[in-house]
Scaffold this active site. Structure first.
Site, PDB file in Angstrom:
ATOM      1  N   GLY A  57       0.624  -0.830  -0.107  1.00  0.00           N
ATOM      2  CA  GLY A  57      -0.166  -0.118   0.119  1.00  0.00           C
ATOM      3  C   GLY A  57       1.220   0.870   0.075  1.00  0.00           C
TER       4      GLY A  57
ATOM      5  N   GLN B 221       2.391   9.925   1.783  1.00  0.00           N
ATOM      6  CA  GLN B 221       4.349   9.855   2.059  1.00  0.00           C
ATOM      7  C   GLN B 221       5.332   9.601   0.910  1.00  0.00           C
ATOM      8  OE1 GLN B 221       1.901   5.342   2.923  1.00  0.00           O
ATOM      9  NE2 GLN B 221       4.169   4.762   3.459  1.00  0.00           N
TER      10      GLN B 221
ATOM     11  N   CYS C  43       5.878  -0.614   7.195  1.00  0.00           N
ATOM     12  CA  CYS C  43       5.570   0.874   6.752  1.00  0.00           C
ATOM     13  C   CYS C  43       6.692   1.300   6.174  1.00  0.00           C
ATOM     14  CB  CYS C  43       4.666   1.839   7.845  1.00  0.00           C
ATOM     15  SG  CYS C  43       4.711   3.731   6.825  1.00  0.00           S
ATOM     16  N   LEU C  44       6.454   1.890   4.944  1.00  0.00           N
ATOM     17  CA  LEU C  44       7.653   2.237   3.740  1.00  0.00           C
ATOM     18  C   LEU C  44       7.905   3.290   4.345  1.00  0.00           C
ATOM     19  CD1 LEU C  44       6.020   1.551   0.300  1.00  0.00           C
ATOM     20  CD2 LEU C  44       7.680  -0.308   1.231  1.00  0.00           C
TER      21      LEU C  44
ATOM     22  N   HIS D  50      -4.636   1.283   6.991  1.00  0.00           N
ATOM     23  CA  HIS D  50      -3.414   1.892   7.612  1.00  0.00           C
ATOM     24  C   HIS D  50      -2.804   2.687   6.695  1.00  0.00           C
ATOM     25  CE1 HIS D  50       1.092   1.038   7.695  1.00  0.00           C
ATOM     26  NE2 HIS D  50       0.760   1.157   6.459  1.00  0.00           N
TER      27      HIS D  50
ATOM     28  N   HIS E  28      -3.096   6.914   6.760  1.00  0.00           N
ATOM     29  CA  HIS E  28      -1.317   8.004   6.487  1.00  0.00           C
ATOM     30  C   HIS E  28      -2.370   9.653   6.167  1.00  0.00           C
ATOM     31  CE1 HIS E  28       2.355   5.959   6.757  1.00  0.00           C
ATOM     32  NE2 HIS E  28       1.338   5.305   6.144  1.00  0.00           N
TER      33      HIS E  28
END
Length: 171
Positions: free
Chosen positions: A45, A50, A95-96, A137, A141
């Site tokens: 995702g 992000q 998470c990235l 999630h 963000h």
């Protein structure tokens, strides 16, 4: 094009994203670049914030049983809104934007989400399990919330300690 991913504690990640009202070629290209970025970084995702754009757009692409991600399974959600939620599930999340840290987070097990596709068409989706967790999630963000913000005080302190140790070792 692969975009740069912002990492914790970048303050942009705490910003609440704004609604999308232009469903044009620029948005389509940005969604394509988000997809390239998510796949290149081994994510399931990615939220627009992000990669530095504060718009309410997210992608989710859950791997199949063969552990592969297929583009035909890609969900592009613009202006998503959870309209129904039920049940609870603990799920190990990463998470990235918070690389190399994984922890169990309490989420809703089932969701109904209203959103728009890349052309602005209204959509509704029922999701459960892994898909429901990934959507929550990514919506977090869009609201300026990271999964580490949802941890208990003890787990949050553990995260902060590990994060500081990693930062020190980079100097």
């Amino acid at each position: 094009m692969v975009l740069d991913i912002l990492h914790y504690p970048n303050p942009i990640l705490k910003k609440r994203s704004r609604d999308v009202d232009l469903f044009n070629e620029e948005l389509h290209q940005f969604l394509d670049d988000m997809y390239d970025t998510m796949i290149a970084k081994d994510g399931v995702g990615l939220a627009a914030i992000q990669v530095g754009r504060d718009i309410r757009a997210l992608l989710v692409n859950i791997p199949r049983e063969d552990k592969q991600q297929y583009k035909e399974d890609l969900l592009e959600m613009i202006n998503p809104e959870i309209i129904h939620k039920e049940g609870e599930i603990f799920f190990s999340e990463g998470c990235l934007s918070v690389p190399n840290f994984y922890e169990d987070v309490l989420r809703f097990e089932e969701l109904e989400v209203r959103y728009q596709d890349r052309f602005g068409n209204p959509q509704t989706l029922q999701a459960q399990g892994y898909l429901a967790v990934a959507i929550q999630h990514e919506i977090d963000h869009l609201n300026g919330v990271l999964f580490v913000d949802r941890l208990s005080i003890i787990k949050r302190k553990k995260f902060e300690k590990e994060f500081k140790k990693i930062q020190k070792s980079k100097r």
